[in-house]
Motif scaffolding. Structure first.
Motif, PDB file in Angstrom:
ATOM      1  N   ASP A 310       0.823  -1.212   0.000  1.00 45.22           N
ATOM      2  CA  ASP A 310       0.000   0.000   0.000  1.00 45.22           C
ATOM      3  C   ASP A 310       0.857   1.261   0.000  1.00 45.22           C
ATOM      4  O   ASP A 310       0.570   2.233  -0.716  1.00 45.22           O
ATOM      5  CB  ASP A 310      -0.923   0.009   1.222  1.00 45.22           C
ATOM      6  N   ILE A 311       1.915   1.263   0.817  1.00 38.76           N
ATOM      7  CA  ILE A 311       2.788   2.434   0.876  1.00 38.76           C
ATOM      8  C   ILE A 311       3.475   2.656  -0.472  1.00 38.76           C
ATOM      9  O   ILE A 311       3.586   3.789  -0.956  1.00 38.76           O
ATOM     10  CB  ILE A 311       3.825   2.262   1.998  1.00 38.76           C
ATOM     11  N   ALA A 312       3.942   1.563  -1.084  1.00 38.03           N
ATOM     12  CA  ALA A 312       4.608   1.690  -2.380  1.00 38.03           C
ATOM     13  C   ALA A 312       3.654   2.185  -3.453  1.00 38.03           C
ATOM     14  O   ALA A 312       4.026   3.039  -4.280  1.00 38.03           O
ATOM     15  CB  ALA A 312       5.206   0.339  -2.780  1.00 38.03           C
ATOM     16  N   GLN A 313       2.426   1.688  -3.463  1.00 36.48           N
ATOM     17  CA  GLN A 313       1.467   2.148  -4.462  1.00 36.48           C
ATOM     18  C   GLN A 313       1.138   3.624  -4.293  1.00 36.48           C
ATOM     19  O   GLN A 313       1.043   4.363  -5.280  1.00 36.48           O
ATOM     20  CB  GLN A 313       0.186   1.321  -4.360  1.00 36.48           C
ATOM     21  N   ARG A 314       0.965   4.059  -3.059  1.00 39.25           N
ATOM     22  CA  ARG A 314       0.698   5.480  -2.838  1.00 39.25           C
ATOM     23  C   ARG A 314       1.893   6.336  -3.249  1.00 39.25           C
ATOM     24  O   ARG A 314       1.729   7.425  -3.791  1.00 39.25           O
ATOM     25  CB  ARG A 314       0.340   5.721  -1.374  1.00 39.25           C
ATOM     26  N   ALA A 315       3.099   5.839  -2.994  1.00 39.80           N
ATOM     27  CA  ALA A 315       4.289   6.588  -3.395  1.00 39.80           C
ATOM     28  C   ALA A 315       4.406   6.694  -4.914  1.00 39.80           C
ATOM     29  O   ALA A 315       4.939   7.684  -5.438  1.00 39.80           O
ATOM     30  CB  ALA A 315       5.532   5.917  -2.829  1.00 39.80           C
ATOM     31  N   ASN A 321       4.236  10.730  -6.358  1.00 39.43           N
ATOM     32  CA  ASN A 321       5.381  10.593  -7.269  1.00 39.43           C
ATOM     33  C   ASN A 321       6.695  10.506  -6.493  1.00 39.43           C
ATOM     34  O   ASN A 321       7.595  11.337  -6.621  1.00 39.43           O
ATOM     35  CB  ASN A 321       5.421  11.765  -8.258  1.00 39.43           C
ATOM     36  N   ASP A 322       6.810   9.449  -5.688  1.00 42.02           N
ATOM     37  CA  ASP A 322       7.993   9.254  -4.847  1.00 42.02           C
ATOM     38  C   ASP A 322       8.513   7.831  -5.057  1.00 42.02           C
ATOM     39  O   ASP A 322       8.308   6.950  -4.210  1.00 42.02           O
ATOM     40  CB  ASP A 322       7.630   9.497  -3.383  1.00 42.02           C
ATOM     41  N   PRO A 323       9.178   7.569  -6.173  1.00 41.27           N
ATOM     42  CA  PRO A 323       9.632   6.193  -6.444  1.00 41.27           C
ATOM     43  C   PRO A 323      10.670   5.688  -5.459  1.00 41.27           C
ATOM     44  O   PRO A 323      10.791   4.479  -5.259  1.00 41.27           O
ATOM     45  CB  PRO A 323      10.212   6.288  -7.861  1.00 41.27           C
ATOM     46  N   THR A 324      11.425   6.581  -4.814  1.00 47.48           N
ATOM     47  CA  THR A 324      12.423   6.128  -3.853  1.00 47.48           C
ATOM     48  C   THR A 324      11.769   5.407  -2.676  1.00 47.48           C
ATOM     49  O   THR A 324      12.290   4.410  -2.173  1.00 47.48           O
ATOM     50  CB  THR A 324      13.255   7.317  -3.356  1.00 47.48           C
ATOM     51  N   SER A 384       8.168   4.124 -14.063  1.00 45.30           N
ATOM     52  CA  SER A 384       9.274   4.539 -13.207  1.00 45.30           C
ATOM     53  C   SER A 384      10.419   3.546 -13.353  1.00 45.30           C
ATOM     54  O   SER A 384      10.384   2.456 -12.772  1.00 45.30           O
ATOM     55  CB  SER A 384       8.837   4.620 -11.736  1.00 45.30           C
ATOM     56  N   PRO A 385      11.450   3.883 -14.140  1.00 42.18           N
ATOM     57  CA  PRO A 385      12.569   2.941 -14.319  1.00 42.18           C
ATOM     58  C   PRO A 385      13.292   2.624 -13.019  1.00 42.18           C
ATOM     59  O   PRO A 385      13.842   1.535 -12.870  1.00 42.18           O
ATOM     60  CB  PRO A 385      13.485   3.666 -15.312  1.00 42.18           C
TER      61      PRO A 385
END
Length: 443
Positions: A310-315, A321-324, A384-385
């Motif tokens: 969930d955290i990764a999907q929201r990012a 827009n926080d791929p890190t 997001s590469p």
């Protein structure tokens, strides 16, 4: 060589349940227990210390040491101002702590995931801070109420000297806890620490589960079912020890039909009865199934992966827009999956004191955990590469660690990721760059 059915894994899987009930975990998910315990403790402590003050004054009067009593009255009068100030200041401190908590909860829910709010609710330092603050406030009020207008050393009954000193000590403890609370809250507002807490909770669940049997044991045909009669909600946990006792007394084997984390409604079959046609009586099954409004870590093996996903999907959403952050979540997902890659997954078998299996509980399979960890992130990561490169590295690392029979889900996700990137990214050089494995994503 071990005989079939007596391997170390099977012996660890068919273990006796821990006698501890889920009550401890349920209390940790509430916010009323610790402050209430603090208030009760403050009242008991105040009664004890005030009684000590009474005993000291009484002994001094009996010995005719009226000068000593008069000195104690002077000390108590000097500390009365401090006690009065503490009573009003603690309310302000409680308001500050409550405000900080609300801000932290709002930020965690909005930036990370609504599922991580429970980390704040379960925070020991937060509950301890509230409990000590409320206890200090109540203690100060009780000490203040014990002051008498009578200052005659021959007739005074209570001189709260030791009580005042204890109140000052509680204030010092409150200040120390306030510093620790602010530090802990600031840490929980940082995504790296939140992800680390989720991972540590997941490993605690994994250790508590032990080792499952590689295959489902042969059970006789189910002769009856037990249907759920409570309110609808998420199956949070089951009281394993109580279910084992009920099955032993009835001479049957119970199998939990839904998995922990499933949503159940009234009338849903929750237990299958094997080896008999009669289910244990309802009174024996009371409080064995706990249903709530949200999932918990107590017995839920996949809840940690759910939160990290969930955290990764929201990012990866357009709004954040926080791929890190998504890469950090993938790091921990790989850590959790690597820990279970070589462990048998399937069904947990809980035994009675004689070693007979009495309760069978399903846990997620390897493919379920891999899908939970990667499927939704893979769907959001195509643009997001940094994330696709980390995902490729994760799948390669897990393929090296997992046994050969468990590599199929990893290969499937790798193929689907390659196909998605090929459909989305037009330039061959960009496709090659996006699909190049990199444990840091992009440096």
């Amino acid at each position: 060589m071990h005989k079939e059915g007596h391997s170390p894994a099977a012996s660890a899987a068919r273990r006796r349940p821990r006698p501890l009930s889920p009550l401890r975990e349920h209390l940790r998910d509430t916010f009323w227990f610790a402050p209430t315990a603090g208030l009760v403790g403050a009242a008991v402590l105040a009664m004890g210390v005030l009684e000590l003050d009474n005993l000291v004054v009484r002994e001094l009067r009996e010995e005719g040491e009226y000068g000593e009593v008069e000195s104690l009255i002077a000390i108590a009068d000097d500390m009365k101002t401090i006690i009065t100030t503490v009573g009003s200041a603690m309310l302000t401190f409680i308001g500050v702590v409550f405000s900080i908590s609300l801000v932290a909860l709002q930020m965690a829910s909005g930036q990370f995931s609504p599922r991580v709010v429970r980390l704040y609710v379960r925070s020991r330092i937060t509950k301890c801070t509230f409990a000590v603050f409320l206890a200090t406030f109540l203690f100060a009020l009780l000490v203040q109420a014990s002051y008498e207008g009578n200052e005659d050393p021959r007739t005074v009954s209570t001189v709260p000297v030791f009580s005042s000193v204890m109140c000052v000590l509680m204030v010092l403890l409150s200040l120390g806890l306030f510093i620790a609370y602010v530090n802990s809250t600031l840490r929980l507002m940082r995504i790296s620490h939140v992800i680390d807490r989720i991972t540590r909770e997941s490993f605690r669940v994994l250790d508590r589960h032990g080792v499952a049997d590689a295959g489902r044991p042969g059970l006789p045909e189910a002769g009856a079912e037990v249907r759920y009669r409570g309110r609808a909600g998420v199956l949070r946990d089951v009281h394993i020890a109580r279910l084992v006792r009920a099955a032993r007394r009835q001479g049957v084997v119970l199998r939990l039909i839904p998995r922990i984390g499933d949503f159940v409604v009234p009338g849903t079959p929750v237990l299958a009865v094997h080896g008999g046609a009669v289910a244990p009586p309802q009174r024996a099954l009371r409080y064995t199934v706990s249903v709530g409004v949200e999932r918990t870590f107590h017995q839920d093996l996949g809840f940690g992966l759910r939160q990290l996903s969930d955290i990764a999907q929201r990012a990866l959403s357009a709004a954040v827009n926080d791929p890190t952050t998504a890469v950090q979540c993938l790091d921990r997902i790989v850590q959790i999956l690597a820990a279970v890659s070589g462990r048998p997954l399937g069904a947990l078998h809980h035994c009675d004191r004689k070693g007979a299996v009495r309760l069978v509980q399903d846990v997620p399979e390897w493919a379920d955990l891999v899908d939970l960890g990667f499927a939704e992130i893979r769907g959001c990561a195509v643009g997001s590469p940094q994330v696709t490169r980390r995902l490729m590295a994760a799948l390669e690392d897990l393929a090296r660690l997992a046994p050969a029979e468990r590599r199929a889900p990893l290969e499937r996700h790798r193929t689907l990721l390659e196909q998605a990137v090929e459909r989305t990214v037009r330039e061959p050089a960009d496709r090659d760059f996006a699909l190049r494995p990199d444990r840091q994503g992009i440096g």
